[in-house]
Design an enzyme around this catalytic site. Structure first.
Site, short mmCIF file in Angstrom:
data_model
loop_
_atom_site.label_atom_id
_atom_site.label_comp_id
_atom_site.label_asym_id
_atom_site.label_seq_id
_atom_site.Cartn_x
_atom_site.Cartn_y
_atom_site.Cartn_z
N ARG A 2 38.07 57.62 -4.71
CA ARG A 2 37.93 56.42 -3.91
C ARG A 2 37.05 55.35 -4.54
NH1 ARG A 2 39.46 60.42 -1.00
NH2 ARG A 2 37.91 61.50 -2.24
N THR A 3 35.90 55.75 -5.05
CA THR A 3 34.98 54.72 -5.55
C THR A 3 35.59 54.01 -6.75
OG1 THR A 3 33.15 56.06 -4.77
CG2 THR A 3 32.60 54.28 -6.28
N LYS A 53 31.10 62.23 -28.35
CA LYS A 53 30.54 62.32 -29.71
C LYS A 53 29.02 62.30 -29.67
CE LYS A 53 34.38 59.58 -31.61
NZ LYS A 53 34.69 58.27 -32.21
N ARG A 101 28.90 55.60 -12.53
CA ARG A 101 28.61 56.86 -11.83
C ARG A 101 28.16 57.88 -12.87
NH1 ARG A 101 32.36 59.73 -7.46
NH2 ARG A 101 31.35 58.10 -6.25
N HIS A 114 24.00 56.24 -3.32
CA HIS A 114 25.38 55.73 -3.46
C HIS A 114 25.43 54.47 -2.58
CE1 HIS A 114 29.54 55.46 -4.14
NE2 HIS A 114 29.93 56.69 -3.85
N1 ASP Z 1 32.56 60.72 -2.63
C1 ASP Z 1 31.19 60.91 -2.19
C2 ASP Z 1 30.24 60.84 -3.37
O1 ASP Z 1 30.63 60.55 -4.47
C3 ASP Z 1 31.01 62.11 -1.36
C4 ASP Z 1 31.30 63.44 -2.02
O2 ASP Z 1 31.58 63.51 -3.20
O3 ASP Z 1 31.24 64.44 -1.30
O4 ASP Z 1 29.06 61.09 -3.18
#
Ligand code: ASP
Length: 340
Positions: free
Chosen positions: A88-89, A118, A139, A167
């Site tokens: 999703r993100t 590398k 991320r 987040h």
């Molecule tokens: N998608 C959310 C996160 O990246 C929640 C999860 O992974 O459980 O933190």
């Protein structure tokens, strides 16, 4: 380029020249304070800033519903750098940038195919990507990694999850969803359920909610309780808060049931994970005891915490929550890139 000195590309003029315009609410008191800024933590967002972002997200929703997209960010490029899995993100940031007419460098599935494999360091990777892009979404599995990237990058860095840390963009879309679903945040009883220890979305959302007059209920197995540092912030804020192990203690009064996955990837002892992984499952029977007007939310992915039979319940808001993520990220990208 000095991030703090980045100025809006166009003047604030109620839309922008000659294209499908995004209606700008001229009555909003807050100017865009995000232009050229990193987004690392929810601590950056006060109430006027939240109101600004939410209003822009509503404009984005209206625009997408009407024409699908716009060319507000034409010529701008987003680098999406994901060292941890994401659906999703990453997808919503990419969709957001594309709906705003910008381009994307998606390093989301294959950091293992990039020079990271590398042995390239995070500072070198972001100093490379900033040569091609105007904003970096990161991320990474380590707490504080987004801050490190921001220290090195001259373009804005947006934290898309730094390990079990924060987040912030998820918390913004969560709060926005509460506001849009229930029409208010003030006065609500909000129960967080599941992995409160490692769940970064819980950490960020809890901190944001401390700006409101809400009651918080934290429901978790003993070993997954909210970290003490965050609980201390809750206590210092004077917010009404209680901890329990049992969903039954909160279901009848909750306005928001915010359910989370047990974060398997954060456990060093997998036997411990096995002990707690199936602790909660929200079922239609549990929902039968909940208020008629309330919402069930989840940052997703779910791995058994909410039964599929709950999906058809109108109170199940988690896929609407997903869609809100795109509008919030459109609003944030536009703001960070100076399109206020
Ligand atoms: N998608 C959310 C996160 O990246 C929640 C999860 O992974 O459980 O933190």
């Amino acid at each position: 380029m000095d991030k703090k000195a980045l100025k809006p590309l166009f003047d604030y003029a109620g839309g922008y020249n000659g294209h499908e315009s995004v209606t700008v609410n001229r009555h909003l008191k807050v100017e865009n304070g995000l232009a050229g800024q990193d987004i690392l933590s929810v601590a950056q967002f006060d109430r006027p800033m939240l109101a600004y972002v939410f209003e822009r997200a509503r404009e984005m929703r209206e625009m997408v519903g009407r024409v699908g997209g716009t060319d507000l960010l034409t010529g701008r490029v987003l680098a999406c750098l994901f060292y941890e899995p994401s659906t999703r993100t990453s997808a919503s940031f990419i969709a957001a940038m594309e709906r705003l007419g910008g381009g994307v460098i998606p390093i989301t599935q294959g950091v293992q195919f990039s020079s990271v494999s590398k042995g390239e360091t995070l500072p070198d990777t972001v100093r490379t990507l900033e040569q091609y892009s105007d904003v970096i979404v990161l991320r990474h599995p380590e707490i504080g990694s987004a801050q490190v990237a921001a220290d090195y990058a001259s373009v804005p860095v947006i934290n898309a999850g730094d390990g079990p840390g924060e987040h912030p963009t998820q918390a913004l879309l969560d709060l926005f969803t509460i506001q849009e679903e229930l029409g208010q945040i003030e006065g609500l009883k909000i129960a967080m359920v599941g992995d409160l220890r490692y769940g970064r979305t819980v950490h960020s959302l809890t901190k944001l909610l401390l700006q409101y007059d809400v009651s918080l209920r934290f429901v978790s197995p003993e070993i997954l309780r909210l970290p003490l540092t965050i609980m201390n912030e809750v206590i210092d804020a004077g917010v009404n808060a209680r901890e329990t192990h049992d969903v039954a203690d909160v279901i009848e009064n909750a306005d928001v049931l915010y359910v989370t996955r047990v974060q398997k990837e954060r456990f060093s002892d997998l036997a411990q994970y096995e002990e707690v992984k199936d602790h909660y499952e929200i079922t239609p029977e549990i929902m039968a005891r909940a208020k008629q007007k309330m919402v069930v939310m989840h940052p997703l992915p779910r791995v058994g915490e909410i039964h599929y039979a709950v999906d058809s319940d109108p109170r199940a808001a988690y896929f609407r929550q997903v869609r809100n993520g795109m509008y919030i990220r459109m609003a944030l990208l536009a703001a960070v890139l100076g399109k206020a």
